[in-house]
Structures are given as structure tokens and as C-alpha cells.
Motif scaffolding. Structure first.
Motif, PDB file in Angstrom:
ATOM      1  N   ASN A 889       0.814  -1.229   0.000  1.00 15.75           N
ATOM      2  CA  ASN A 889       0.000   0.000   0.000  1.00 15.75           C
ATOM      3  C   ASN A 889       0.841   1.269   0.000  1.00 15.75           C
ATOM      4  OD1 ASN A 889      -2.435  -1.530   0.206  1.00 15.75           O
ATOM      5  ND2 ASN A 889      -2.036  -1.805   2.401  1.00 15.75           N
ATOM      6  N   HIS A 890       2.156   1.135  -0.078  1.00 14.30           N
ATOM      7  CA  HIS A 890       3.038   2.307  -0.018  1.00 14.30           C
ATOM      8  C   HIS A 890       4.029   2.328  -1.174  1.00 14.30           C
ATOM      9  CE1 HIS A 890       1.770   3.544   4.073  1.00 14.30           C
ATOM     10  NE2 HIS A 890       1.548   2.245   4.220  1.00 14.30           N
ATOM     11  N   VAL A 891       3.650   1.763  -2.315  1.00 17.47           N
ATOM     12  CA  VAL A 891       4.549   1.702  -3.470  1.00 17.47           C
ATOM     13  C   VAL A 891       4.938   3.119  -3.895  1.00 17.47           C
ATOM     14  CG1 VAL A 891       4.767   1.017  -5.885  1.00 17.47           C
ATOM     15  CG2 VAL A 891       3.626  -0.503  -4.252  1.00 17.47           C
ATOM     16  N   GLY A 892       6.238   3.310  -4.102  1.00 17.48           N
ATOM     17  CA  GLY A 892       6.754   4.616  -4.515  1.00 17.48           C
ATOM     18  C   GLY A 892       7.112   5.529  -3.358  1.00 17.48           C
ATOM     19  N   GLN A 893       6.757   5.147  -2.124  1.00 19.78           N
ATOM     20  CA  GLN A 893       7.004   6.006  -0.964  1.00 19.78           C
ATOM     21  C   GLN A 893       8.274   5.582  -0.230  1.00 19.78           C
ATOM     22  OE1 GLN A 893       3.565   6.077   1.609  1.00 19.78           O
ATOM     23  NE2 GLN A 893       2.141   6.180  -0.112  1.00 19.78           N
ATOM     24  N   ARG A 894       8.867   6.574   0.465  1.00 25.67           N
ATOM     25  CA  ARG A 894       9.965   6.276   1.381  1.00 25.67           C
ATOM     26  C   ARG A 894       9.379   5.912   2.736  1.00 25.67           C
ATOM     27  NH1 ARG A 894      15.319  10.033   1.091  1.00 25.67           N
ATOM     28  NH2 ARG A 894      15.839   9.714  -1.116  1.00 25.67           N
ATOM     29  N   GLY A 946      20.555  -9.862  14.027  1.00 23.32           N
ATOM     30  CA  GLY A 946      20.039  -8.773  14.863  1.00 23.32           C
ATOM     31  C   GLY A 946      18.956  -8.007  14.133  1.00 23.32           C
ATOM     32  N   CYS A 947      18.496  -6.931  14.756  1.00 21.23           N
ATOM     33  CA  CYS A 947      17.460  -6.097  14.167  1.00 21.23           C
ATOM     34  C   CYS A 947      18.072  -4.850  13.531  1.00 21.23           C
ATOM     35  CB  CYS A 947      16.437  -5.690  15.232  1.00 21.23           C
ATOM     36  SG  CYS A 947      15.440  -7.072  15.837  1.00 21.23           S
ATOM     37  N   TYR A 948      17.466  -4.404  12.427  1.00 19.42           N
ATOM     38  CA  TYR A 948      17.972  -3.257  11.682  1.00 19.42           C
ATOM     39  C   TYR A 948      16.865  -2.217  11.509  1.00 19.42           C
ATOM     40  CZ  TYR A 948      22.098  -5.972  10.307  1.00 19.42           C
ATOM     41  OH  TYR A 948      23.254  -6.700  10.308  1.00 19.42           O
ATOM     42  N   LEU A 949      17.280  -0.963  11.559  1.00 20.02           N
ATOM     43  CA  LEU A 949      16.412   0.137  11.153  1.00 20.02           C
ATOM     44  C   LEU A 949      16.697   0.395   9.683  1.00 20.02           C
ATOM     45  CD1 LEU A 949      14.412   2.443  11.766  1.00 20.02           C
ATOM     46  CD2 LEU A 949      16.388   3.839  12.424  1.00 20.02           C
ATOM     47  N   ILE A 950      15.651   0.340   8.860  1.00 19.42           N
ATOM     48  CA  ILE A 950      15.834   0.385   7.408  1.00 19.42           C
ATOM     49  C   ILE A 950      15.023   1.528   6.818  1.00 19.42           C
ATOM     50  CG2 ILE A 950      15.680  -0.962   5.275  1.00 19.42           C
ATOM     51  CD1 ILE A 950      15.413  -3.483   7.104  1.00 19.42           C
ATOM     52  N   LEU A 951      15.690   2.395   6.066  1.00 19.22           N
ATOM     53  CA  LEU A 951      15.019   3.435   5.292  1.00 19.22           C
ATOM     54  C   LEU A 951      15.102   3.029   3.832  1.00 19.22           C
ATOM     55  CD1 LEU A 951      13.758   6.299   4.899  1.00 19.22           C
ATOM     56  CD2 LEU A 951      16.111   7.157   4.693  1.00 19.22           C
ATOM     57  N   GLY A 952      13.955   2.984   3.165  1.00 21.74           N
ATOM     58  CA  GLY A 952      13.985   2.578   1.776  1.00 21.74           C
ATOM     59  C   GLY A 952      12.758   3.032   1.005  1.00 21.74           C
ATOM     60  N   LYS A 953      12.831   2.798  -0.276  1.00 14.14           N
ATOM     61  CA  LYS A 953      11.725   3.129  -1.170  1.00 14.14           C
ATOM     62  C   LYS A 953      10.988   1.840  -1.517  1.00 14.14           C
ATOM     63  CE  LYS A 953      10.786   4.972  -5.790  1.00 14.14           C
ATOM     64  NZ  LYS A 953      11.416   5.456  -7.053  1.00 14.14           N
TER      65      LYS A 953
END
Length: 980
Positions: A889-894, A946-953
Motif C-alpha cells: 500500500n506504499h509503493v513509490g514512498q519512502r 540482529g534487528c535493523y532500522l531500514i530506510l527505503g523506497k
């Protein structure tokens, strides 16, 4: 005159390949020579073929050494003599006894001792003297030995440069630096072919020695049949007519079982195949395979028959495979045809813990003289060569690491030491390094196998030939592939657990029913397939979701599409697009539509490559199959392969195909063929996938326990434990009163097994549950210690993992108590006591363990926490902006997400840069995929579990959403309270 010649098969000693050896001999006018590799006959058959082709007389032999000492050289008069030499070495290899100082008296082989051998010589024994030893003859009475003296001019290297390479090989073999390689460790600098006339000149004062040598060699004739002939066991019953009648009876009976009595198409196909099998003399091959299946079935073993053999309806009727060739329109000639240049084989998979018994049956049923495992030859590989050479040069590890680091390639080019390593590397690359064992090949021969090879005894403990599958094929042996895989173990154990835990019997062979089951197909479509054979990896889950795969036929195609060739050629995407829009397919050429309509013009299977080579490029079936095999690395002649590539292009142009279309078709063929499955192979995999998926759909807890107990699959153990919990299983830590060696299930309760505890020794893994079964549950800590005789260290491990919680005491209380009980003496006596005395009780302060402490214990001892999730261990409460199921539901969004690392995969781009694909779990346990392009990941690298904080498109392809990573970082967890 050369009766002691060595090839590269004198491992880490000789430097010349067989072709180079023969070419070197021809260049010096040598007309006959003896190949005598050290303690092996690996190259003998190849040597004879090469010599016959080049007009040199080959003589077979072997040099026998014990450790570094030359004992004697064996020279075969004929094939019987070679068998004697092979038998002699095989006996010592298989019985693991040292070679004797004195050789036995052979009937058809000569023995040559080095000069100085003192014992009396037998009729067939001689003394070999080197030219630099001739001075030892001066002044001696030679009457007694004159007729026994032979010229001994060993050959190990081609020239002085190769002698230096030889020194490096010896350093690698001995694991020492070059300066520590002694004279006794290596050959003489003169151990090479001499210039024409030079050997005669050196022995000119003792011409009779040359005459003796020449006369001995002239008596040797290698009377082996020339060319490839069938050397396999020729009959099953002892009579070819009986074989034919038995195979027909079994096939027709099996046809009725598979298809009923009135299936005319099946009868037509069976009769056609039987005719081909009779004509090509493959009755025994089918019957022996049937016999192996019959035995394993009688033991309750489950098997999967796959490979090109699954194209055969006769194999289906004999229950060798479970793939219906009529349903899939399979191409029998892909398996067996008159033009096929290579022998066919069946691949039979068993559970990892059953295969060895099947192999043992084969050895006992067909005889130790006629049965052996297939060998393989590992070679020096690029990075490993650099490391080995660097160690021999005495370089520090840090410098060697720099030379093997691809990112330092530009810097290394200007380094003199590196350039020297590269020069050595170029000569050593792909040289044989060591003999090993093939994954599952078994040979069953008509004649004793030692006519053609000596036998090794690798760690597996079964006789193994000294050459590989390529050599076996050229000599004339067809292999039976008896393989093992974990997936069958999953299925077998899951069926058993369902019967024990739910009192339900499952006929796991009712695969066609599974294929029509809506719930099973729904799980396939949404990717709920973790633990299931071949369809559990992130890449396969992603592919099936993109395809909307919900049936067997699509899964068969997907099983081959996932292979690297289709993906790298860009045809995976083309297939998915065409699968969703079959009415819009644009075929590259009418031939592609005619031959590949079923797969939308895309080559999916190995058969498709053959079809295109034949119908698009006008090649015959034999050349098309050789070309396909060449692309998969199964054909060694590069010259022949290049000729066929040229024929493909010439044939296509001759048929009027446009050059641009020819170029694109060839691109697809060449990038695809080496990494594809036959359709029958894919179909076999898909059958097993459905069996796994049926069990996961209806009996998920028992299935996941079976996966864990068969040592998992694609993922780490922690993920399978989580799958157990998601399926409603109440997963408990190991407990001395409830756990077994392996994971066990009762109702919905699942206890982790002792085998999964790091640091617990095998003796206690087995002893703790066995003692409990014999004498009842453990009553308290003291009772447990006395009955098991456990020591302090092992007891502490069990306490820390929570396995003694039945006592009602905290871990800290138990640790205090165990030190009081065992701290001074370390290990208790478990002898019977006359009186049972109560242990003293001490008043202790309240000692409790926190969930965080427990989680750290579990991380250390199990590899994952059970008391807390990895998300609960984080220092932050932040769980991301969105969850996995909301990605679409968030295609194209960061977006920002928090994910628990599952796995990663490294690939190389067209510009040879590295990129990565990641797989993560969100806090709800749902998976999502990430893509890491080269420009982002080196800055933000993976740092393990481990756990990661991920910023992506968020990106989407064919309805499947994933995350193109812009930044990501590993999140810190709460500190260990014990350490802090």
C-alpha cells in the motif's frame, strides 16, 4: 626408454597434464613410455587414449611409495598386470595397512627397485639405475645383475620453470615455506625428458642397460579395448532374454497400477520405450535400479527418483519415479535415445540417514569386486591458490588477505610479490589437488573394476575409484546416483510424528490429491512455505508470489526458472510477464512459438535448448545435446564445444534466420543452458515440494519438528522455532524430565532437544533421556547428579539453559547448589549407596533470574532467545512506520521499517559490482525483502544477526512489494546484565 614417467596425477608432485606429457614426449622422438604416477592409477586410461591418438605406445604402471620413500615401480605387461598392480594397492588402501618393503611376485607385472636394493631379485624383478649413479658400477662384477639392470630416468617436470613450480607444490603438500622443502622432499632437477640422444649418450658405456630397458618395454602390450564400450554389469538375471522378459512383465504390471487396464496411450508409450531400452541394451540398468528401489522400499525407506530418468514411463511404472510423463508431456528421448552421446542415469534421493544402508546393500548384492563409489578430483582454485602460494612464500596472513581482496585488485597489480604469485598461479590453476568422493555416484561393473583403477578408502568407508565421472563416462561406465537430502528426512519424520502425536496415518504418495487441494495451493501462492523442500528460500517464495503460483504445472516451470541462467538472461521477468498476459506474447521468431508455446517463447527446461538448437539452428540431436552438456560443464573438450557453437550460428544463418535474431537466441541459449533443469527433474522437485507443503498445511507442528530434527533447511534454527510458535506450538526450553535428544512433541507442547544445546557433550545428550526412561523422572538436583554422573561444567550448562527448572529453584539457587555439591570434587560417584542421605540445606537470600538474563543465556547456549523476542531485546521501542503486510500500500514512498535479519544473498552486477538481497522479519513475524544496490550497501553494510532500522523506497513488481534500501543500520540491544 622412459619407464618412470609422472603426470599431474602424482598429486602435488608432477606438473604435466596427460596431453602435455604426451606432447612433450613426441617432441623428443619418444615412441613408448610407462606412466607410473605415485600410489595411483588415475591417469592410466586417459594416458592410453592420448597415446593411441598420437601414435605413442602407452605402457601402464605405478610407483609405490611409503611416505616419501620410493619402494619400487610396478610395470604392467598387459591388462592382467595392471589389474595385479591395482589389486595390490587397493588391498593396502582398503585394509589401511602400509605398503611392504618387498613387493609380491606378480604374474603379469614387472617390479623395478631403485639401485641399492639388497634383497635377492625374483624372476620378474629388476634394478633401476639413474645415470648419475653409474659410477657405483665401476669395478664391480656385474655378472649376477647384468641382465637385471634398467635405465631409470624419472620424469616429473617439463623444464626448469616447471621444476620451480614443483617446489611450490611440494611446499603446499608439506605445509612448509619454500626454504624448508628439503632435497628428499622433491624430485631431482634433472627428472625430465632429455634431449634426443642424450639418454643414450649418458649410458653409452653400459649399452646393455639400454638394451635391457628396451627389451622389457617391448614385452608390454596394453591389450585394453579401444574406444568407449559398455563396461557396466550386462545382465540382472544372468541372461539377457530373461532380463527382457522380466522388465516387460514389471513394466506392464506397473502400468496397470499407475493407469488402470484400459489406457491405450500409456500402453503405446511403454511398448515404445521397452523397444528402445532393448535395442540400446539398457535392460540391466533399469532392472538394477528397480532392485535398489525394491530393497529400500522393503526397509520402509522413502525415495525420490529425479533427473532425466523421470522422462521415462517405464521408470514411472517401475516406481523408480513418481512423475507422470503423460501428464507433463515429457520427452523420453531426452533420457535415452540411439544418438545420445552420454550415458543416462537415474538420480535417486534418500533421507540423509538411510542412504548409507542402501549403498551397503548395493555393495553386498553386486559384490565388492564389481562395485565402487565414484571419485572426484578437486583442483586448485583461484583464491585458494593465492593463499597456498602466499603461505609457501612465507607471507604474513594480512598480506595474503590483501592479495585475495578483490577491492584491492588495482593496488595489487603494481605489487612485485603479487605479480610473482600470479605467474605461479597461472601455471597451477586447475591442476588436480586431491582425490575425493562423488556426491552419490555408484558403479556396478561386469568385470572386476580393478582392471581400470585402484581403489581408495575415503572417510565414508566404501571403496572408491580413483577417477571422476567424466573419466568414467569416457572409459564406458554408467553411474547410478544414490543421493541424500534433508527434505526427504523432513517428510519421513513428519509422517511418523503425525501418526504418533495425532494417531493419523498419511499416505504421502497421494500427491495428485495434494495438488488439487485448495488450502495447499493457497499456501503456495502466498509463500507460506518455510521448511518445504525447494520452495522455502526467499527467492523461490518471491517468484511464486509474482507468478501467483497455485498449481503443479506452474510450480514445475518455477522450479527451473529460479535457476541462475534464466534469471541472469532476463528471461525470468519475461516469463512472469507472459504468464500473466499470454495473449500479448511477442515471439522472437515463429520457431520459438512453434517449439516453446507452452512456456511463452521462453526456454525454461534443458529440453527447450535442445529443441531450439535442432529446429532453429538445424543441428542434429547428438550435437544439440553435446552443446547443452558443454554449457553445463559436463563436456571437457573446449575445441569440440567451440566447433558446435560455430555450427549453431552457421546452421541458423543457412536456414535464413535474421542475424540479429540469431544473436539474441544464442544469447538466451548460452546464458541459460548451463543452469537449467530437465523438465522431468523440475517435475520431481515439484512433487516433493507438494508433499512437504501438504504436511506444513495440515500438520504444521509435526512438520516443523521434523525440519528441526533433520537439521533444518535454508534458514537458521531460530526461524523454524518461530514457525513452530506461529503454528500454535507451545515451545519449551530443554528440560531433563521432558526433553529427548531431539525435539519432541506431545499434543501442542514441544520441548527443544538436548542436541541443540551448545557445549553439551554427546554422552549426556544420549544419557539423560535414556536414564529417565529406565528409572523414571528425576526427583531433584541431587538425584539427577547421582544418576547421570554429570560433572560441574556440564551441569552448569544445563542449569543456565533452564533444563533443571523442574526443581522449582531459580538458576542462581541451582548454581549455588551445584557448586556446593560438585565444586570441590568436580564429578560425583554414581556407585550404589547403602543409605540415601539428604543433602544439607543452606539458608540463602532470594536469588532470581530476570527475563533479560535468561534471554542472554539462551542466545549463548541455543543460538536464539526463547524467553524474549529479539525485538523485545532492543533498546528502543520503535518498530517502524509500517509492517510487512502493508508494504504493497506504499509503493513509490519512502518508509522506515524495523526488521530482524534472516539472511542475505550477494550477486554481481553486469559491471561486476556487488549488490545484495536481504530478507527480514517484522515484529509480527511476517517477512519482507530488501534490495541493496552497490552505491548504498558499502556505506551501510550488513552486520550479521540482529534487528535493523531500514530506510527505503517501496517498489513493486508483478504485485510483489519490496524495499530498495537507501540507509540501514543495526540497532543496539539491551546490555547483558550479568556482564554490566
Amino acid at each position: 626408454m622412459y619407464l618412470n614417467v609422472h603426470s599431474q596425477y602424482s598429486l602435488r608432485y608432477g606438473t604435466m597434464s596427460i596431453p602435455a606429457l604426451v606432447a612433450e614426449a613426441m617432441a623428443r622422438g619418444i615412441t613408448q613410455m610407462v606412466l607410473t604416477d605415485i600410489n595411483n592409477s588415475t591417469g592410466i586410461m586417459e594416458f592410453m587414449r592420448e597415446c593411441d591418438e598420437k601414435g605413442v605406445k602407452p605402457i601402464a604402471g605405478m610407483e609405490f611409495r611409503r611416505e616419501k620413500r620410493l619402494l619400487y615401480i610396478g610395470i604392467a605387461k598387459n591388462r592382467e598386470g595392471m589389474k595385479e598392480l591395482n589389486d595390490f594397492l587397493s588391498e593396502h588402501n582398503l585394509e589401511q595397512k602400509a605398503l611392504p618393503d618387498i613387493a609380491p611376485e606378480f604374474s603379469d607385472a614387472y617390479i623395478v627397485y631403485p639401485y641399492g636394493h639388497a634383497a635377492p631379485l625374483k624372476k620378474n624383478e629388476y634394478l633401476g639405475i639413474r645415470f648419475n649413479e653409474l659410477n657405483r658400477l665401476y669395478g664391480n662384477d656385474l655378472k649376477e645383475i647384468k641382465e637385471k639392470l634398467l635405465a631409470l630416468q624419472p620424469v616429473f617436470v617439463a623444464d626448469k620453470i616447471e621444476y620451480r613450480l614443483h617446489e611450490y607444490l611440494r611446499g603446499i603438500d608439506l605445509n612448509v615455506v619454500l626454504t624448508e622443502v628439503t632435497e628428499s622432499d622433491k624430485c631431482s632437477p634433472t627428472d625430465m625428458f632429455l634431449s634426443p640422444g642424450q639418454l643414450e649418450a649418458k649410458f653409452s658405456r653400459y649399452a646393455f642397460i639400454l638394451d635391457n630397458t628396451r627389451n622389457l618395454m617391448n614385452t608390454c602390450v596394453m591389450d585394453y579395448p579401444k574406444g568407449r564400450i559398455n563396461l557396466n554389469r550386462r545382465t540382472f538375471t544372468g541372461n539377457k532374454k530373461n532380463d527382457r522378459e522380466l522388465l516387460e512383465k514389471l513394466a506392464l504390471s506397473g502400468m496397470e497400477y499407475r493407469y488402470g487396464k484400459a489406457n491405450k496411450e500409456a500402453l503405446r508409450k511403454v511398448k515404445h520405450e521397452l523397444k528402445v531400452i532393448y535395442e540400446l541394451d539398457f535392460c540391466a540398468y533399469f532392472l538394477i535400479t528397480w532392485d535398489i528401489i525394491r530393497y529400500s522400499g522393503s526397509q520402509g525407506y522413502y525415495h525420490v527418483g529425479r533427473g532425466s530418468g523421470a522422462n521415462s514411463i517405464v521408470a514411472y511404472c517401475l516406481k523408480i519415479t513418481d512423475v507422470d510423463p503423460i501428464e507433463l508431456n515429457l520427452y523420453f528421448e531426452r533420457f535415452l535415445n540411439a544418438q545420445r552421446t552420454s550415458p543416462p542415469d537415474f538420480d535417486i534421493d534418500y533421507s540423509w540417514d538411510e542412504r548409507e544402508d542402501v549403498q551397503d546393500y548395493i555393495f553386498k548384492r553386486y559384490g565388492s569386486q564389481h562395485t565402487a563409489l565414484l571419485g572426484t578430483m578437486s583442483t586448485f582454485k583461484d583464491r585458494s591458490i593465492i593463499r597456498e602460494i602466499g603461505k609457501v612464500m612465507g607471507l604474513p596472513k594480512s598480506e595474503i588477505d590483501g592479495f585475495t581482496d578483490q577491492t584491492q585488485a588495482a593496488v595489487n597489480q603494481n605489487n612485485d610479490t603479487f605479480r610473482k604469485i600470479v605467474a605461479i598461479h597461472e601455471r597451477m590453476a586447475n591442476m588436480p589437488n586431491q582425490r575425493s568422493i562423488h556426491a552419490g555416484g555408484v558403479l556396478i561393473t561386469e568385470e572386476p573394476i580393478t582392471y581400470y583403477t585402484a581403489l581408495d578408502l575415503p572417510p565414508k568407508g566404501m571403496a572408491t575409484v580413483q577417477w571422476d565421472m567424466y573419466e568414467a563416462e569416457k572409459i564406458g561406465f554408467d553411474k547410478y546416483d544414490i543421493l541424500s537430502q534433508r527434505g526427504i528426512g523432513h517428510i519421513k519424520m513428519a509422517v511418523k510424528l503425525v501418526e504418533e502425536n495425532q494417531q493419523r496415518k498419511i499416505d504421502i504418495h497421494q500427491v495428485k490429491t495434494f495438488m488439487r487441494d485448495p488450502a495447499v495451493n493457497a499456501n503456495l501462492r502466498i509463500g507460506n512455505t518455510k521448511g518445504c523442500f525447494y520452495i522455502e528460500s526467499p527467492a523461490m517464495i518471491q517468484l511464486n508470489r509474482k507468478l501467483g503460483c497455485d498449481n503443479y504445472l506452474v510450480l514445475v516451470a518455477a522450479s527451473s526458472i529460479i535457476r541462475p541462467g534464466v534469471a541472469s538472461s532476463g528471461m525470468m521477468g519475461e516469463y512472469i510477464k507472459n504468464h500473466h498476459h499470454p495473449d500479448k506474447v511477442q515471439y522472437l521468431h515463429p520457431v520459438m512459438e512453434e517449439q516453446l508455446k507452452e512456456t511463452y517463447g521462453v526456454m525454461v527446461y534443458q529440453e527447450d535448448v535442445i529443441k531450439i538448437c535442432i529446429h532453429f539452428a538445424g543441428m542434429d540431436g547428438t550435437d544439440a545435446d553435446i552443446l547443452r552438456r558443454g554449457m553445463s560443464g559436463k563436456y571437457r573438450s573446449k575445441k569440440e564445444f567451440d566447433r558446435l557453437v560455430e555450427r549453431f550460428h552457421e546452421g541458423a544463418i543457412k536456414l535464413g534466420r535474421p542475424p540479429a535474431v540469431v544473436a539474441e537466441v544464442w544469447r538466451q541459449v548460452s546464458s541459460f543452458a548451463g543452469y537449467s533443469f530437465s523438465k522431468a527433474h523440475s517435475a520431481s522437485f515439484a512433487v516433493e515440494s507438494y508433499q512437504s507443503l501438504f504436511l506444513k498445511t495440515y500438520y504444521p507442528r509435526e512438520f516443523m519438528v521434523a525440519v528441526l530434527n533433520n537439521y533444518g533447511g535454508f534458514y537458521d534454527r531460530a526461524l523454524y522455532v518461530q514457525e513452530l510458535q506461529r503454528s500454535g506450538g507451545l515451545v519449551h526450553l530443554p528440560c531433563v524430565n521432558n526433553s529427548e535428544s531431539l525435539v519432541n512433541i506431545s499434543g501442542v507442547d514441544v520441548y527443544l532437544g538436548f542436541a541443540g544445546i551448545h557445549g553439551l557433550t554427546d554422552i549426556f545428550i544420549a544419557l539423560i533421556p535414556e536414564e529417565r526412561r529406565r528409572n523414571g523422572t528425576y526427583q531433584n538436583l541431587e538425584d539427577f547428579i547421582k544418576r547421570t554422573g554429570i560433572g560441574l561444567e556440564q551441569a552448569i550448562t544445563l542449569i543456565r539453559v533452564g533444563a533443571l527448572r523442574f526443581t522449582g529453584k531459580s538458576k542462581k539457587e541451582l548454581l549455588w547448589a551445584i557448586h556446593l555439591l560438585l565444586g570441590a570434587k568436580g564429578k560425583p560417584s554414581n556407585t550404589a549407596e547403602l543409605f540415601c542421605l539428604e543433602a544439607k540445606n543452606y539458608s540463602l537470600p532470594v536469588l532470581v533470574n530476570t527475563r533479560l538474563e535468561n534471554a542472554y543465556h539462551e542466545l549463548e547456549l541455543l543460538g536464539f532467545p526463547l524467553s524474549m523476542t529479539m525485538f523485545e531485546l532492543l533498546q528502543t521501542d520503535y518498530r517502524g512506520e509500517i509492517l510487512a503486510n502493508d508494504l504493497i500500500n506504499h509503493v513509490g514512498q519512502r518508509v522506515k521499517m524495523v526488521g530482524l535479519y534472516v539472511c542475505e544473498k550477494t550477486v554481481h552486477t553486469k559491471t561486476n559490482k556487488r549488490m545484495w538481497f536481504g530478507n527480514f522479519l517484522d515484529v509480527e513475524g511476517n517477512t519482507f525483502d530488501t534490495v541493496h544496490f552497490p552505491n548504498s550497501t558499502p556505506t551501510y553494510p550488513f552486520r550479521g544477526a540482529g534487528c535493523y532500522l531500514i530506510l527505503g523506497k517501496v517498489v513493486e513488481e508483478f504485485g510483489f512489494a519490496s524495499l530498495e534500501v537507501l540507509k540501514f543500520a543495526k540497532l543496539p540491544i539491551l546490555p547483558n546484565p550479568v556482564i554490566s
